[in-house]
Design an enzyme around this catalytic site. Sequence first.
Site, mmCIF file in Angstrom:
data_model
loop_
_atom_site.group_PDB
_atom_site.id
_atom_site.type_symbol
_atom_site.label_atom_id
_atom_site.label_comp_id
_atom_site.label_asym_id
_atom_site.label_seq_id
_atom_site.Cartn_x
_atom_site.Cartn_y
_atom_site.Cartn_z
ATOM 1 N N ASN A 116 0.694 -1.136 -0.082
ATOM 2 C CA ASN A 116 -0.134 -0.131 0.102
ATOM 3 C C ASN A 116 0.873 1.283 0.075
ATOM 4 O OD1 ASN A 116 -1.278 2.294 1.250
ATOM 5 N ND2 ASN A 116 -3.147 1.088 1.561
ATOM 6 N N ASP A 139 -0.116 4.568 -0.088
ATOM 7 C CA ASP A 139 -0.935 5.621 0.371
ATOM 8 C C ASP A 139 0.141 6.617 0.876
ATOM 9 O OD1 ASP A 139 -3.062 4.486 -0.530
ATOM 10 O OD2 ASP A 139 -3.732 3.967 1.514
ATOM 11 N N HIS A 140 1.012 6.125 1.798
ATOM 12 C CA HIS A 140 1.888 7.282 2.476
ATOM 13 C C HIS A 140 3.071 7.832 1.583
ATOM 14 C CE1 HIS A 140 -0.981 6.857 5.646
ATOM 15 N NE2 HIS A 140 -0.568 5.581 5.881
ATOM 16 N N ARG A 147 3.548 18.996 0.658
ATOM 17 C CA ARG A 147 4.001 20.078 -0.053
ATOM 18 C C ARG A 147 2.927 20.375 -1.119
ATOM 19 N NH1 ARG A 147 9.009 21.938 1.759
ATOM 20 N NH2 ARG A 147 8.532 21.793 4.169
ATOM 21 N N HIS A 155 -5.676 3.572 -1.782
ATOM 22 C CA HIS A 155 -6.828 3.973 -1.280
ATOM 23 C C HIS A 155 -7.246 5.366 -1.572
ATOM 24 C CE1 HIS A 155 -9.426 4.102 2.908
ATOM 25 N NE2 HIS A 155 -10.226 4.453 1.899
ATOM 26 N N ARG A 205 -9.705 7.968 -0.942
ATOM 27 C CA ARG A 205 -10.447 8.489 0.215
ATOM 28 C C ARG A 205 -11.268 9.567 -0.599
ATOM 29 N NH1 ARG A 205 -9.125 6.861 5.801
ATOM 30 N NH2 ARG A 205 -10.586 8.277 6.167
ATOM 31 N N ARG A 231 -7.066 12.723 0.969
ATOM 32 C CA ARG A 231 -6.049 13.182 1.804
ATOM 33 C C ARG A 231 -4.444 12.812 1.312
ATOM 34 N NH1 ARG A 231 -6.929 10.165 7.350
ATOM 35 N NH2 ARG A 231 -8.965 11.028 7.336
ATOM 36 N N HIS A 232 -4.511 11.616 0.652
ATOM 37 C CA HIS A 232 -3.295 11.118 0.091
ATOM 38 C C HIS A 232 -3.176 10.822 -1.507
ATOM 39 C CE1 HIS A 232 -5.160 7.432 1.465
ATOM 40 N NE2 HIS A 232 -4.711 7.487 2.711
ATOM 41 N N GLU A 236 -8.547 0.344 -2.646
ATOM 42 C CA GLU A 236 -9.383 0.180 -1.535
ATOM 43 C C GLU A 236 -10.228 1.519 -1.545
ATOM 44 O OE1 GLU A 236 -5.870 -1.440 1.403
ATOM 45 O OE2 GLU A 236 -6.589 0.438 1.690
ATOM 46 N N THR A 256 -6.621 6.505 10.249
ATOM 47 C CA THR A 256 -6.815 5.437 9.292
ATOM 48 C C THR A 256 -8.018 4.776 9.383
ATOM 49 O OG1 THR A 256 -5.270 3.535 8.485
ATOM 50 C CG2 THR A 256 -5.252 4.072 10.720
ATOM 51 N N THR A 257 -8.107 3.481 8.454
ATOM 52 C CA THR A 257 -9.288 2.795 8.434
ATOM 53 C C THR A 257 -9.421 1.932 9.691
ATOM 54 O OG1 THR A 257 -8.970 2.413 6.132
ATOM 55 C CG2 THR A 257 -10.615 1.080 7.153
ATOM 56 N N GLU A 259 -10.677 -9.400 3.383
ATOM 57 C CA GLU A 259 -9.270 -9.176 4.056
ATOM 58 C C GLU A 259 -9.814 -8.997 5.435
ATOM 59 O OE1 GLU A 259 -6.828 -6.244 1.977
ATOM 60 O OE2 GLU A 259 -6.241 -5.385 3.829
ATOM 61 N N HIS A 269 -3.564 -4.456 7.473
ATOM 62 C CA HIS A 269 -3.753 -3.157 8.461
ATOM 63 C C HIS A 269 -2.711 -3.513 9.693
ATOM 64 C CE1 HIS A 269 -4.978 0.320 10.119
ATOM 65 N NE2 HIS A 269 -5.656 0.518 9.272
ATOM 66 N N GLY A 270 -1.715 -2.571 10.044
ATOM 67 C CA GLY A 270 -0.891 -2.695 11.132
ATOM 68 C C GLY A 270 0.114 -3.865 10.980
ATOM 69 N N HIS A 314 1.986 1.107 5.917
ATOM 70 C CA HIS A 314 2.829 2.186 6.705
ATOM 71 C C HIS A 314 4.088 1.726 6.927
ATOM 72 C CE1 HIS A 314 3.679 4.410 10.354
ATOM 73 N NE2 HIS A 314 3.156 5.609 9.664
#
Length: 242
Positions: free
Chosen positions: A7, A9-10, A18, A43, A45, A49-50, A70, A100-101, A151, A190-191, A213
């Site tokens: 993933n 996203d980050h 920026r 994802h 959203r 946001r990302h 996602e 986060t989700t 999932e 997740h996590g 992440h």
Amino acid sequence: MIELGVNIDHVATLRQARRGSAPDVVAAAKICEIAGAHQITVHLRADRRHIQDADVYALKQTLLVRMNLEMAAVSEIIAIAHDVKPDVVCLVPEKREEITTEGGLDVAGQQAKLAEVTAGMHEHEIKVSMFIDPEPRQIEASATIGADYVELHTGAYANARGDAVERELQRLWDSAETIGQTSLRCHAGHGLTVRNLMPVALIPELFEVNIGHDIIARAVFIGLDNAVKEILDILRDVENKR
Ligand code: PXP
């Protein structure tokens, strides 16, 4: 071998800090792909946001591996998914204020709506995954509405401390066994991190993990290529044990 969805996203989170063009999300996806990732997950959203709409279209154009989108089951994003046609969509709950989700999707509580969304994706040749908590009624509902995959939300396991770790792990193992008795395929995410992945990856029914992440965080120090490879090393290692 269990397949790895990265993933990214980050990478976009950092770019959006920026509102510029760096770091490049497509370049990041290609590095993951070359490192051996089986899938790229993003994802889109509602709050953007990302990941942005343009990222989703650019990834669809360039990826050689599967693309997993996602998304919340809302009309705006459903229309984008139908247009982009990722290989897979993973339906997730989305709350505007969450970091986060947070929890799994309540499939059992909205079967009619999610059956319709699933059928619509299938008409566009998109596979459908349900991001659910490890609960029998959510697994049963996902199978009933014709989802392809579920999932399992591993967040409670990842956040557990002390005795709760074993308890949460057992819930994942039991759920995977239940999934194995249906037509659904078992994924998890997740996590998950280099440190907590192994006990989950030993689940015999597990087909795919999605990790974001931790890979991107470690990439800051060891490079994205290495961060992907160290997860793949764990998955390879597990293959000889399960
Ligand atoms: N799977 C799903 C369905 C998610 O929503 C997320 C977070 O976007 C992940 C996996 C990845 O979680 P993490 O970033 O904690 O690895």
